[in-house]
Design a protein around this motif. Structure first.
Motif, PDB file in Angstrom:
ATOM      1  N   UNK A 223       0.837  -1.211   0.000  1.00  0.00           N
ATOM      2  CA  UNK A 223       0.000   0.000   0.000  1.00  0.00           C
ATOM      3  C   UNK A 223       0.863   1.248   0.000  1.00  0.00           C
ATOM      4  N   UNK A 224       1.967   1.207   0.729  1.00  0.00           N
ATOM      5  CA  UNK A 224       2.877   2.374   0.757  1.00  0.00           C
ATOM      6  C   UNK A 224       3.500   2.587  -0.616  1.00  0.00           C
ATOM      7  N   UNK A 225       3.871   1.475  -1.278  1.00  0.00           N
ATOM      8  CA  UNK A 225       4.490   1.576  -2.616  1.00  0.00           C
ATOM      9  C   UNK A 225       3.501   2.155  -3.618  1.00  0.00           C
ATOM     10  N   UNK A 226       2.237   1.661  -3.555  1.00  0.00           N
ATOM     11  CA  UNK A 226       1.266   2.072  -4.573  1.00  0.00           C
ATOM     12  C   UNK A 226       0.595   3.381  -4.215  1.00  0.00           C
ATOM     13  N   UNK A 227       0.635   3.729  -2.958  1.00  0.00           N
ATOM     14  CA  UNK A 227       0.023   4.980  -2.558  1.00  0.00           C
ATOM     15  C   UNK A 227      -1.480   4.871  -2.366  1.00  0.00           C
ATOM     16  N   UNK A 228      -2.047   3.684  -2.476  1.00  0.00           N
ATOM     17  CA  UNK A 228      -3.470   3.525  -2.169  1.00  0.00           C
ATOM     18  C   UNK A 228      -3.654   2.207  -1.425  1.00  0.00           C
ATOM     19  N   UNK A 229      -4.889   1.917  -1.045  1.00  0.00           N
ATOM     20  CA  UNK A 229      -5.131   0.691  -0.279  1.00  0.00           C
ATOM     21  C   UNK A 229      -6.002  -0.279  -1.071  1.00  0.00           C
ATOM     22  N   UNK A 230      -5.790  -0.272  -2.397  1.00  0.00           N
ATOM     23  CA  UNK A 230      -6.573  -1.179  -3.237  1.00  0.00           C
ATOM     24  C   UNK A 230      -6.091  -2.611  -3.097  1.00  0.00           C
ATOM     25  N   UNK A 231      -7.052  -3.510  -3.013  1.00  0.00           N
ATOM     26  CA  UNK A 231      -6.721  -4.927  -2.894  1.00  0.00           C
ATOM     27  C   UNK A 231      -7.075  -5.605  -4.226  1.00  0.00           C
ATOM     28  N   UNK A 232      -6.109  -6.292  -4.842  1.00  0.00           N
ATOM     29  CA  UNK A 232      -6.317  -6.866  -6.170  1.00  0.00           C
ATOM     30  C   UNK A 232      -7.089  -8.187  -6.146  1.00  0.00           C
ATOM     31  N   UNK A 233      -6.901  -8.949  -5.087  1.00  0.00           N
ATOM     32  CA  UNK A 233      -7.545 -10.258  -5.036  1.00  0.00           C
ATOM     33  C   UNK A 233      -7.644 -10.688  -3.589  1.00  0.00           C
ATOM     34  N   UNK A 234      -8.544 -11.637  -3.348  1.00  0.00           N
ATOM     35  CA  UNK A 234      -8.711 -12.123  -1.990  1.00  0.00           C
ATOM     36  C   UNK A 234      -8.591 -13.641  -1.999  1.00  0.00           C
ATOM     37  N   UNK A 235      -7.853 -14.121  -1.051  1.00  0.00           N
ATOM     38  CA  UNK A 235      -7.601 -15.554  -0.940  1.00  0.00           C
ATOM     39  C   UNK A 235      -8.223 -16.023   0.367  1.00  0.00           C
ATOM     40  N   UNK A 236      -9.187 -16.942   0.284  1.00  0.00           N
ATOM     41  CA  UNK A 236      -9.895 -17.367   1.491  1.00  0.00           C
ATOM     42  C   UNK A 236      -9.704 -18.858   1.702  1.00  0.00           C
ATOM     43  N   UNK A 237      -9.167 -19.184   2.862  1.00  0.00           N
ATOM     44  CA  UNK A 237      -9.031 -20.600   3.219  1.00  0.00           C
ATOM     45  C   UNK A 237     -10.310 -20.991   3.943  1.00  0.00           C
ATOM     46  N   UNK A 238     -11.133 -21.795   3.272  1.00  0.00           N
ATOM     47  CA  UNK A 238     -12.419 -22.135   3.862  1.00  0.00           C
ATOM     48  C   UNK A 238     -12.223 -23.095   5.024  1.00  0.00           C
ATOM     49  N   UNK A 239     -13.038 -22.935   6.039  1.00  0.00           N
ATOM     50  CA  UNK A 239     -12.930 -23.836   7.193  1.00  0.00           C
ATOM     51  C   UNK A 239     -13.517 -25.187   6.828  1.00  0.00           C
ATOM     52  N   UNK A 240     -13.063 -26.184   7.546  1.00  0.00           N
ATOM     53  CA  UNK A 240     -13.522 -27.553   7.266  1.00  0.00           C
ATOM     54  C   UNK A 240     -15.034 -27.666   7.413  1.00  0.00           C
ATOM     55  N   UNK A 241     -15.571 -27.047   8.507  1.00  0.00           N
ATOM     56  CA  UNK A 241     -17.000 -27.258   8.773  1.00  0.00           C
ATOM     57  C   UNK A 241     -17.895 -26.559   7.759  1.00  0.00           C
TER      58      UNK A 241
END
Lengths: 407, 233
Positions: A223-241
């Motif tokens: 975020x410091x490098x790009x100067x904004x707080x944009x998130x390009x992708x989200x990685x979600x580890x789903x819980x077993x249940x």
């Protein structure tokens, strides 16, 4: 009862084929080339598929990906409408928090990327991908340095945006060719980062960006490098249940409140994998089909030579008929010769294809399968039968009187 | 009608009998009778020659006797059984069992050993595999070429090649040996050796039909059938 018996026919066919070794080799050449290329191409296709499957397995089966734009089309293939690629949705930290709040048992890791130039006291490297995520991303995606090569950044370093970095295998070697990079300083966009870990070699990803070339840092630094707080992708580890499907549905529901349905995609590795697999399969089938054309050409070569052989051996056919060979015995004899020619070609082709696959597998994933071997052998056998029928019929229908008189 | 028979033939029934054989060839609108009512019988143990000038119908008759061709009309009786209506497959089987061919051109398989050439007719017969080689060697011994068994035709002289061909004609123990100009490709010395071999076979009691245009050669047989313009004279 068949007279002569099949093994007598095969034996005498082998004998006549071996009387003309040079011709046999040249005749089989077409089939050899065809079978070799079919084996090679299917081996590469199969190897590629197996390799990609392994890569995805290492990503973990329970991972749900969220990406901007429409990644898949309605049929499950990759979307290729240009507009979908131009969508420049990016997610925000608020989305991450929303997801975390609703998916209590899952691990949500944001991803953000930036391109940076890196310098050290030894070397410079331009255009390196700085991959920002959180302290859980590495352990959840098999990005853990092996013993002696340091570690992934921890929660404290993540929260404090500490100036630490984990290097991809190739990047570490490029920046510090002579000594270990561990504990060294690197400068990226004016920031001095300490190398705390070096990842194992992950292998190339076929011309795409290689994980081995990445610089892994806490997302706050990106975020410091790009100067904004944009998130390009989200990685979600789903819980077993909860499981992958339920998590995907939940993620979609949450994001739909804020974004249009075409503005983002939620998918899991199996979905991605099946799309990639279908592309590779189509490609393999298309290439194999082209190679199979040479099998047809090889078959025509066999038919040509068999027709010549029948003409050359007219007197022999006449004699055999005079001493008691009925038409079907002659037909089967010449058919077997054609099949032996094509099968020899098939066998040699399979050996060459397997050797070639072995040579290629040193540089590129390739694997011979029983399926491709039996297919290639079956096809060359069938080619022998199909292209052997016309010459064999010609031979069987010769009149013994005419044939014996033939000069 | 029937030319004078040899003395030992009269008491037996014929092995092959031709009754009023006509063979007609059609060329465009014109028809031509190559054989025009040919009748004769061949008795077991006979040495018969069929002779006649070229164009007489001699070759056509040879093809009919050799069961290589069907007559247009007439009957062929083989040991009393009418086989003139036989189709190709049945004719092939009959040839395999009852006839032994000897050709002017020898017609041996190139690059194939003498013993394999001799055994070739057995490939199409009911003779068990294990007996074929034994029988072939036996026949080669009979024609005096036991030592040439592994040799290919290219390694044999013309006379030797023809003797291998005769061994091949004998291997299925045929009712009739049919020789078509067997000395035509040989020098006179080899030729007379072949004729001597035929005489020996005749003395053993074999039935031999020799087809030749050469009257001197035809006279070697006990009985001569002369054919001219499709008719026996």
């Amino acid at each position: 009862m068949l007279k002569p018996s099949l093994d007598d026919l095969i034996k005498s066919s082998f004998r006549s084929i071996l009387k003309n070794k040079g011709r046999t080799a040249l005749t089989s050449l077409g089939i050899i080339i065809g079978v070799t290329s079919v084996i090679l191409l299917t081996s590469i296709g199969n190897g590629l598929q197996i390799y990609i499957n392994q890569q995805f397995e290492s990503l973990g089966a329970n991972t749900v990906f969220v990406a901007p734009g429409k990644v898949f089309n309605d049929k499950g293939g990759f979307s290729n409408s240009p507009s979908s690629r131009l969508v420049s949705t990016s997610f925000s930290l608020k989305d991450i928090n929303d997801l975390r709040r609703n998916l209590k048992n899952s691990i949500v890791s944001p991803n953000s990327q930036s391109t940076v130039d890196i310098s050290t006291s030894f070397a410079n490297k331009k255009g390196v991908t700085a991959f920002g995520s959180n302290y859980l991303y590495g352990p959840n995606n098999n990005l853990i340095p092996s013993a002696g090569n340091g570690r992934w950044y921890n929660k404290e370093e993540d929260d404090k945006k500490s100036n630490v970095a984990v290097l991809g295998y190739t990047l570490a070697n490029d920046l510090f060719p002579k000594s270990s990079a561990l504990g060294k300083k690197i400068i990226a966009k004016g920031k001095s980062l300490k190398v705390i870990g070096i990842l194992d070699k992950k292998g190339s990803s076929f011309g795409g960006p290689s994980f081995d070339d990445f610089l892994y840092i806490p997302i706050g630094l990106v975020f410091e490098f790009t100067g904004n707080e944009n998130i390009n992708a989200i990685n979600i580890k789903a819980s077993q249940q909860e499981g992958v499907e339920a998590t995907k549905a939940e993620v979609k529901k949450i994001l739909l409140k804020k974004y249009d349905k075409d503005a983002f995609s939620v998918f899991d590795s199996s979905q991605l994998l099946s799309s990639i697999n279908s592309i590779i399969s189509t490609l393999t089938i298309a290439l194999t089909g082209i190679a199979a054309i040479s099998l047809v050409v090889g078959g025509i070569g066999i038919m040509n030579i068999m027709l010549v052989t029948v003409t050359e051996r007219t007197r022999e056919i006449g004699l055999r008929k005079a001493i008691g060979a009925y038409p079907r015995a002659i037909l089967i004899q010449f058919l077997i010769e054609a099949v032996i020619l094509s099968s020899i070609g098939g066998l040699v082709g399979i050996c060459l294809g397997a050797l070639g696959t072995f040579a290629i597998s040193q540089f590129f994933p390739a694997q011979v399968t029983i399926g491709s071997i039996s297919l290639a052998f079956g096809v060359s056998f069938a080619v022998g039968v199909i292209f052997g029928v016309a010459p064999a019929r010609k031979a069987s229908q010769l009149s013994p009187i005419e044939a014996l008189r033939y000069e | 009608m029937t030319p004078s028979l040899s003395k030992n033939a009269k008491k037996k029934s014929p092995v092959l009998e031709l009754k009023n054989i006509v063979k007609t060839y059609t060329l465009g609108n014109s028809t031509f009778n190559a054989l025009d009512g040919v009748s004769f019988a061949i008795y077991p143990g006979e040495f018969v020659s069929i002779t006649g000038p070229s164009g007489s119908g001699k070759s056509t008759l040879m093809h009919i006797v050799g069961l290589l061709d069907n007559p247009t009309s007439g009957q062929i009786l083989l040991e009393g059984q009418d086989i003139s209506h036989f189709k190709e497959e049945a004719l092939a089987k009959t040839r395999n069992i009852t006839l032994g061919f000897v050709f002017q051109q020898f017609n041996l398989l190139a690059k194939t050993s003498a013993v394999e050439n001799v055994a070739l007719p057995l490939l199409y017969s009911d003779v068990p595999k294990n007996d074929r080689n034994k029988l072939a060697i036996e026949m080669l011994t009979k024609v005096g070429l036991a030592d040439k068994a592994p040799n290919t035709p290219a390694q044999l002289s013309g006379g030797q090649q023809q003797r291998v061909a005769i061994a091949r004609a004998l291997v299925n123990n045929p009712l009739i040996i049919l020789a078509d100009e067997p000395t035509g490709n040989l020098d006179s010395k080899s030729g007379s050796e072949i004729i001597k071999l035929f005489h020996e076979l005749h003395h053993e009691g074999r039935t031999i039909v020799l087809v030749t245009h050469d009257m001197e050669l035809a006279k070697q047989a006990e009985r001569i059938i002369v054919i001219r313009d499709g008719k026996i004279c």
